[in-house]
Design a protein around this motif. Structure first.
Motif, PDB file in Angstrom:
ATOM      1  N   ARG A   1       0.625  -1.095  -0.586  1.00 48.23           N
ATOM      2  CA  ARG A   1      -0.083  -0.120   0.185  1.00 48.23           C
ATOM      3  C   ARG A   1       0.727   1.355  -0.160  1.00 48.23           C
ATOM      4  N   VAL A   2       1.960   1.290   1.006  1.00 48.43           N
ATOM      5  CA  VAL A   2       2.768   1.786   0.944  1.00 48.43           C
ATOM      6  C   VAL A   2       3.980   2.155  -0.428  1.00 48.43           C
ATOM      7  N   ALA A   3       4.080   1.385  -0.956  1.00 45.36           N
ATOM      8  CA  ALA A   3       5.006   1.510  -2.304  1.00 45.36           C
ATOM      9  C   ALA A   3       4.101   2.226  -3.526  1.00 45.36           C
ATOM     10  N   VAL A   4       2.697   1.963  -2.970  1.00 44.42           N
ATOM     11  CA  VAL A   4       1.706   2.264  -4.544  1.00 44.42           C
ATOM     12  C   VAL A   4       1.178   4.020  -4.184  1.00 44.42           C
ATOM     13  N   ALA A   5       0.879   3.875  -2.610  1.00 47.81           N
ATOM     14  CA  ALA A   5       1.141   5.398  -2.202  1.00 47.81           C
ATOM     15  C   ALA A   5       2.363   6.132  -3.148  1.00 47.81           C
ATOM     16  N   TYR A   6       3.165   5.939  -3.013  1.00 47.71           N
ATOM     17  CA  TYR A   6       4.763   6.131  -2.821  1.00 47.71           C
ATOM     18  C   TYR A   6       4.762   6.560  -4.623  1.00 47.71           C
ATOM     19  N   ARG A   7       4.463   5.670  -5.571  1.00 49.53           N
ATOM     20  CA  ARG A   7       3.985   5.635  -6.686  1.00 49.53           C
ATOM     21  C   ARG A   7       3.722   6.719  -7.780  1.00 49.53           C
TER      22      ARG A   7
ATOM     23  N   PHE B   1      -4.137   1.204   7.361  1.00 49.94           N
ATOM     24  CA  PHE B   1      -3.413  -0.374   7.772  1.00 49.94           C
ATOM     25  C   PHE B   1      -1.929   0.403   8.083  1.00 49.94           C
ATOM     26  N   ASP B   2      -0.514   1.491   7.516  1.00 53.34           N
ATOM     27  CA  ASP B   2       1.077   0.901   7.850  1.00 53.34           C
ATOM     28  C   ASP B   2       0.433   2.771   8.228  1.00 53.34           C
ATOM     29  N   ARG B   3       0.716   2.813   9.651  1.00 59.21           N
ATOM     30  CA  ARG B   3       0.715   4.398  10.227  1.00 59.21           C
ATOM     31  C   ARG B   3       2.866   4.812  11.233  1.00 59.21           C
ATOM     32  N   LYS B   4       3.313   3.394  10.950  1.00 58.96           N
ATOM     33  CA  LYS B   4       4.612   3.753  11.468  1.00 58.96           C
ATOM     34  C   LYS B   4       5.193   4.140  10.699  1.00 58.96           C
ATOM     35  N   TRP B   5       6.568   5.097  11.127  1.00 51.79           N
ATOM     36  CA  TRP B   5       7.730   6.260  10.523  1.00 51.79           C
ATOM     37  C   TRP B   5       8.480   5.181   9.698  1.00 51.79           C
ATOM     38  N   SER B   6       8.202   4.079  10.186  1.00 50.29           N
ATOM     39  CA  SER B   6       9.193   2.512  10.080  1.00 50.29           C
ATOM     40  C   SER B   6       9.338   1.990   8.295  1.00 50.29           C
ATOM     41  N   ASP B   7       7.213   2.307   7.770  1.00 49.98           N
ATOM     42  CA  ASP B   7       6.553   1.600   7.098  1.00 49.98           C
ATOM     43  C   ASP B   7       6.767   2.940   5.188  1.00 49.98           C
ATOM     44  N   TRP B   8       6.815   4.017   6.365  1.00 58.28           N
ATOM     45  CA  TRP B   8       6.900   5.222   5.228  1.00 58.28           C
ATOM     46  C   TRP B   8       8.546   5.279   5.021  1.00 58.28           C
ATOM     47  N   LYS B   9       9.277   4.718   5.435  1.00 57.30           N
ATOM     48  CA  LYS B   9      10.921   5.411   5.126  1.00 57.30           C
ATOM     49  C   LYS B   9      11.578   5.091   4.666  1.00 57.30           C
TER      50      LYS B   9
END
Length: 345
Positions: free
Chosen positions: A40-46, A235-243
């Motif tokens: 989900r984070v990969a799609v958002a960054y894409r 679903f992904d709220r940790k900073w490590s998930d988005w770093k």
């Protein structure tokens, strides 16, 4: 006045380039998933990187060419971003996680059929078996899909050329489990294909009302990134998930954003305006050929590099015994001064 695509290229050449770029998407996604990045984070960054790449280009290239952005066009772009951006990418990756790269690619190859059906519903394509053109269109679509499915599902003899520690299916082998999961994954992939078909149809509608491909794609990426970020934060709220660091995650999202979502979607929008939705969708099965070609070429040069290293090592080892033989032959070489003394006596 319609905005033009950079360079006067043939739509077929543009779509071949698009599929070459798409050929690396599954590999890139597998690399970031293996690195522990959320899909989900990969799609958002894409989508976010795609918007960051296209917005400056749209502001410069189309600054005096853009028509007025009406609410109708705004809502259409919002729906395109939702259907073909955030929802489609998340569905495709969910199916990739539940099934495999093989099944996900196979379902992706069905998108021309769904696009043809949706285009018939919106009267953007015609179904006719009374003339050669109609028969060729229907038969060509069926043959293309059948060939792609055969290429996907046919399993030949395994050829193990060399052993490598790189395993793109490392995490996926643990996720593919019950038949229920695989059936659910295939159902999600089919839904994703339907969303893809509606995306190309809606994109054709936008091209008529807002024919500036950089600007429309930039707005679509921006709106899609906002939608995808909101969904991912649930679903992904940790900073490590988005770093993001100087690692494979940053390289991957740059590739996905600038090329896959930025340049590719712009070219696809332009091709849709030139040749229609079905023309763009029918090129999708080429992705399998290019993805396999990239792996084959990479493997070929890796083997050649390894063999060149072995040849150098063998050449170095071949020189060493000659030196060792001279040192261990037991023949002592007397200094020149000693030889002179012995000869004088």
């Amino acid at each position: 006045m319609a905005c033009t695509c950079p360079g006067r290229v043939h739509p077929g050449i543009a779509m071949i380039f698009v599929q070459i770029v798409f050929g690396g998407i599954n590999i890139v996604y597998k690399l970031v998933i293996n690195d522990g990045m959320s899909m989900r984070v990969a799609v958002a960054y894409r989508l976010l990187f795609g918007a960051a790449f296209l917005c400056p280009i749209a502001l410069i290239v189309e600054r005096n060419k853009r028509p007025k952005l009406t609410w109708v066009v705004f809502i259409q772009i919002f729906l395109v971003a939702l259907v073909g951006g955030s929802i489609y990418h998340n569905l495709y990756l969910a199916s990739l996680n539940l099934t495999s790269m093989t099944f996900a690619a196979a379902m992706y190859n069905l998108s021309p059929a769904f696009t043809y059906i949706v285009a018939l519903f919106f009267r953007m394509e015609t179904f006719s078996l009374d003339n050669a053109r109609g028969i060729a269109k229907v038969a060509g679509t069926a043959i293309c899909i059948g060939g792609a499915m055969l290429l996907t599902f046919y399993k030949g003899t395994d050829i193990n050329i060399w052993h490598t520690k790189i395993n793109l299916l490392k995490h996926h082998q643990n996720t593919v489990g019950s038949t229920k999961q695989q059936v659910m994954g295939m159902a999600i992939a089919l839904i994703a294909c339907v969303f893809y078909a509606f995306w190309v149809i809606l994109q054709a509608k936008i091209n008529k009302n807002y024919p500036c491909f950089y600007s429309s794609t930039a707005l679509m990426s921006l709106m899609g990134s906002i939608q995808a970020i909101i969904y991912a934060l649930c679903f992904d709220r940790k900073w490590s998930d988005w770093k993001l660091g100087w690692n494979i995650r940053l390289i991957s999202v740059i590739y996905l954003g600038t090329l896959a979502s930025g340049l590719n979607i712009t070219l696809m929008a332009w091709c849709i305006a030139k040749r229609g939705p079905l023309f763009v969708a029918i090129y999708n099965p080429l992705m399998l050929l290019y993805a396999g070609g990239v792996l084959i070429i990479a493997g070929l040069y890796t083997v050649l590099w390894g063999k060149s290293k072995n040849s150098r090592n063998k050449n170095q080892l071949a020189v060493l015994p000659n030196n060792s033989d001279q040192e261990s032959s037991g023949v002592a070489v007397s200094p020149r001064s000693n030889v002179n003394k012995d000869s004088a006596v």
